[in-house]
Write a protein that holds these residues in place. Structure first.
Motif, mmCIF file in Angstrom:
data_model
loop_
_atom_site.group_PDB
_atom_site.id
_atom_site.type_symbol
_atom_site.label_atom_id
_atom_site.label_comp_id
_atom_site.label_asym_id
_atom_site.label_seq_id
_atom_site.Cartn_x
_atom_site.Cartn_y
_atom_site.Cartn_z
ATOM 1 N N THR A 168 42.016 15.455 18.176
ATOM 2 C CA THR A 168 42.480 16.525 19.399
ATOM 3 C C THR A 168 42.338 16.188 20.661
ATOM 4 O OG1 THR A 168 40.205 17.638 18.984
ATOM 5 C CG2 THR A 168 42.049 18.430 17.266
ATOM 6 N N LEU A 169 41.322 15.438 20.906
ATOM 7 C CA LEU A 169 40.878 14.979 22.259
ATOM 8 C C LEU A 169 42.128 13.915 22.869
ATOM 9 C CD1 LEU A 169 39.050 15.128 24.623
ATOM 10 C CD2 LEU A 169 37.812 13.384 23.756
ATOM 11 N N LEU A 170 42.283 13.198 21.840
ATOM 12 C CA LEU A 170 43.521 12.081 22.134
ATOM 13 C C LEU A 170 44.992 12.567 22.353
ATOM 14 C CD1 LEU A 170 42.786 9.357 19.558
ATOM 15 C CD2 LEU A 170 42.126 9.090 22.100
ATOM 16 N N ILE A 171 45.151 13.789 21.561
ATOM 17 C CA ILE A 171 46.455 14.597 21.637
ATOM 18 C C ILE A 171 46.454 15.576 22.977
ATOM 19 C CG2 ILE A 171 47.851 16.255 20.791
ATOM 20 C CD1 ILE A 171 46.881 14.969 17.898
ATOM 21 N N GLU A 172 45.342 16.191 23.048
ATOM 22 C CA GLU A 172 45.364 17.103 24.309
ATOM 23 C C GLU A 172 44.870 16.818 25.449
ATOM 24 O OE1 GLU A 172 42.886 20.232 22.404
ATOM 25 O OE2 GLU A 172 44.512 20.718 20.721
ATOM 26 N N GLU A 173 44.078 15.643 25.728
ATOM 27 C CA GLU A 173 43.555 15.254 27.068
ATOM 28 C C GLU A 173 43.939 13.843 27.228
ATOM 29 O OE1 GLU A 173 41.409 17.526 28.633
ATOM 30 O OE2 GLU A 173 41.590 18.778 27.056
ATOM 31 N N LEU A 174 43.817 13.781 28.714
ATOM 32 C CA LEU A 174 44.121 12.422 29.266
ATOM 33 C C LEU A 174 42.865 11.685 28.974
ATOM 34 C CD1 LEU A 174 45.805 10.630 31.109
ATOM 35 C CD2 LEU A 174 44.570 11.331 33.016
ATOM 36 N N VAL A 175 43.268 10.429 28.093
ATOM 37 C CA VAL A 175 42.144 9.377 27.766
ATOM 38 C C VAL A 175 42.440 8.306 28.739
ATOM 39 C CG1 VAL A 175 41.108 8.171 25.979
ATOM 40 C CG2 VAL A 175 41.926 10.699 25.611
ATOM 41 N N THR A 176 41.273 7.654 29.134
ATOM 42 C CA THR A 176 41.145 6.370 29.924
ATOM 43 C C THR A 176 40.555 5.220 29.059
ATOM 44 O OG1 THR A 176 41.358 7.667 32.144
ATOM 45 C CG2 THR A 176 40.799 5.005 31.947
ATOM 46 N N ASN A 177 41.115 4.117 28.683
ATOM 47 C CA ASN A 177 40.366 3.158 28.287
ATOM 48 C C ASN A 177 39.732 2.320 29.073
ATOM 49 O OD1 ASN A 177 39.459 0.833 26.837
ATOM 50 N ND2 ASN A 177 41.650 0.712 25.716
ATOM 51 N N MET A 178 38.308 2.395 29.173
ATOM 52 C CA MET A 178 37.464 1.793 30.292
ATOM 53 C C MET A 178 37.250 0.574 29.799
ATOM 54 S SD MET A 178 37.250 4.442 32.385
ATOM 55 C CE MET A 178 35.836 3.830 33.520
ATOM 56 N N THR A 179 37.553 -0.110 28.493
ATOM 57 C CA THR A 179 37.307 -1.360 28.043
ATOM 58 C C THR A 179 38.547 -2.366 28.178
ATOM 59 O OG1 THR A 179 37.802 -0.868 25.676
ATOM 60 C CG2 THR A 179 35.698 -0.487 26.666
ATOM 61 N N LEU A 180 39.695 -1.503 28.727
ATOM 62 C CA LEU A 180 40.839 -2.143 28.969
ATOM 63 C C LEU A 180 40.559 -3.555 29.973
ATOM 64 C CD1 LEU A 180 43.771 -2.795 27.695
ATOM 65 C CD2 LEU A 180 44.365 -1.099 29.756
ATOM 66 N N SER A 181 40.850 -4.789 29.464
ATOM 67 C CA SER A 181 40.553 -5.702 30.713
ATOM 68 C C SER A 181 41.883 -6.432 30.878
ATOM 69 C CB SER A 181 39.430 -6.706 30.191
ATOM 70 O OG SER A 181 40.017 -7.302 28.846
ATOM 71 N N SER A 182 42.986 -6.377 30.224
ATOM 72 C CA SER A 182 44.171 -6.871 30.537
ATOM 73 C C SER A 182 45.314 -6.235 29.631
ATOM 74 C CB SER A 182 43.924 -8.270 29.533
ATOM 75 O OG SER A 182 45.268 -9.069 29.659
ATOM 76 N N ASN A 183 46.593 -6.491 30.162
ATOM 77 C CA ASN A 183 47.592 -5.736 29.945
ATOM 78 C C ASN A 183 48.423 -6.777 28.903
ATOM 79 O OD1 ASN A 183 47.502 -3.784 31.448
ATOM 80 N ND2 ASN A 183 48.653 -4.264 32.972
ATOM 81 N N ARG A 184 47.878 -7.654 28.402
ATOM 82 C CA ARG A 184 48.177 -8.657 27.380
ATOM 83 C C ARG A 184 48.313 -7.995 26.225
ATOM 84 N NH1 ARG A 184 50.223 -13.262 27.427
ATOM 85 N NH2 ARG A 184 49.492 -13.568 29.493
ATOM 86 N N VAL A 185 49.585 -7.907 25.331
ATOM 87 C CA VAL A 185 49.692 -7.438 24.015
ATOM 88 C C VAL A 185 50.104 -8.566 23.111
ATOM 89 C CG1 VAL A 185 50.902 -5.793 22.689
ATOM 90 C CG2 VAL A 185 50.342 -5.384 24.918
ATOM 91 N N ARG A 186 49.555 -8.654 22.046
ATOM 92 C CA ARG A 186 49.964 -9.751 20.963
ATOM 93 C C ARG A 186 50.750 -8.941 19.975
ATOM 94 N NH1 ARG A 186 45.267 -13.232 18.975
ATOM 95 N NH2 ARG A 186 46.715 -12.952 17.081
ATOM 96 N N LEU A 187 52.075 -9.521 19.631
ATOM 97 C CA LEU A 187 52.956 -9.081 18.608
ATOM 98 C C LEU A 187 53.298 -9.795 17.646
ATOM 99 C CD1 LEU A 187 55.648 -7.669 21.150
ATOM 100 C CD2 LEU A 187 53.902 -6.348 19.895
ATOM 101 N N VAL A 188 53.372 -9.355 16.396
ATOM 102 C CA VAL A 188 53.836 -10.084 15.408
ATOM 103 C C VAL A 188 55.352 -9.420 14.747
ATOM 104 C CG1 VAL A 188 53.445 -10.815 12.867
ATOM 105 C CG2 VAL A 188 51.693 -10.618 14.460
ATOM 106 N N VAL A 189 56.215 -10.072 14.836
ATOM 107 C CA VAL A 189 57.467 -9.758 14.554
ATOM 108 C C VAL A 189 57.947 -10.391 13.228
ATOM 109 C CG1 VAL A 189 60.070 -9.633 15.080
ATOM 110 C CG2 VAL A 189 58.214 -9.190 16.801
ATOM 111 N N PRO A 190 58.054 -9.590 11.946
ATOM 112 C CA PRO A 190 58.671 -10.123 10.822
ATOM 113 C C PRO A 190 60.097 -10.512 10.678
ATOM 114 C CG PRO A 190 58.086 -7.819 10.489
ATOM 115 C CD PRO A 190 58.140 -8.271 11.966
ATOM 116 N N ILE A 191 60.715 -11.663 10.003
ATOM 117 C CA ILE A 191 61.873 -12.036 10.026
ATOM 118 C C ILE A 191 62.178 -12.370 8.817
ATOM 119 C CG2 ILE A 191 63.673 -13.486 10.902
ATOM 120 C CD1 ILE A 191 62.783 -11.917 13.210
#
Length: 102
Positions: free
Chosen positions: A11-34
């Motif tokens: 409910t907190l995630l849905i109703e409130e603004l949540v800040t990720n204080m441990t986020l150190s990078s905007n790098r995202v890893r993706l896996v795309v199945p083909i």
């Protein structure tokens, strides 16, 4: 805060603004199945995928994407493409995944 679990109620995630204080990078890893037709040569399939990945500007200077043959069944060759990107917006992820699949 190391080695501690933090429980955040849904409910907190849905109703409130949540800040990720441990986020150190905007790098995202993706896996795309083909899935590719079983009659296609594995080498040719790898070549096509690599050429498509080389043409994506977002993947330039991001390190080499890795293509793995995951399984072979009666009809398909199943690959996973692993890569990471510097994510600037959330809408960027589905667009890049779509371009990899095209």
């Amino acid at each position: 805060l190391y080695n501690h679990e933090l429980i955040v109620p849904n409910t907190l995630l849905i109703e409130e603004l949540v800040t990720n204080m441990t986020l150190s990078s905007n790098r995202v890893r993706l896996v795309v199945p083909i899935e590719i037709d079983r009659m296609e040569s594995i080498d040719r399939a790898l070549e096509k995928m690599q050429r498509a990945l080389d043409n994506l500007p977002e993947l330039k200077n991001e390190g080499m994407p890795r293509v793995y043959l995951k399984s072979v069944d009666t009809y398909y060759l199943n690959f996973d493409i692993h890569f990471s990107i510097e994510c600037r917006t959330l809408s960027q992820l589905p667009r890049i995944q779509s371009e990899v699949l095209a």
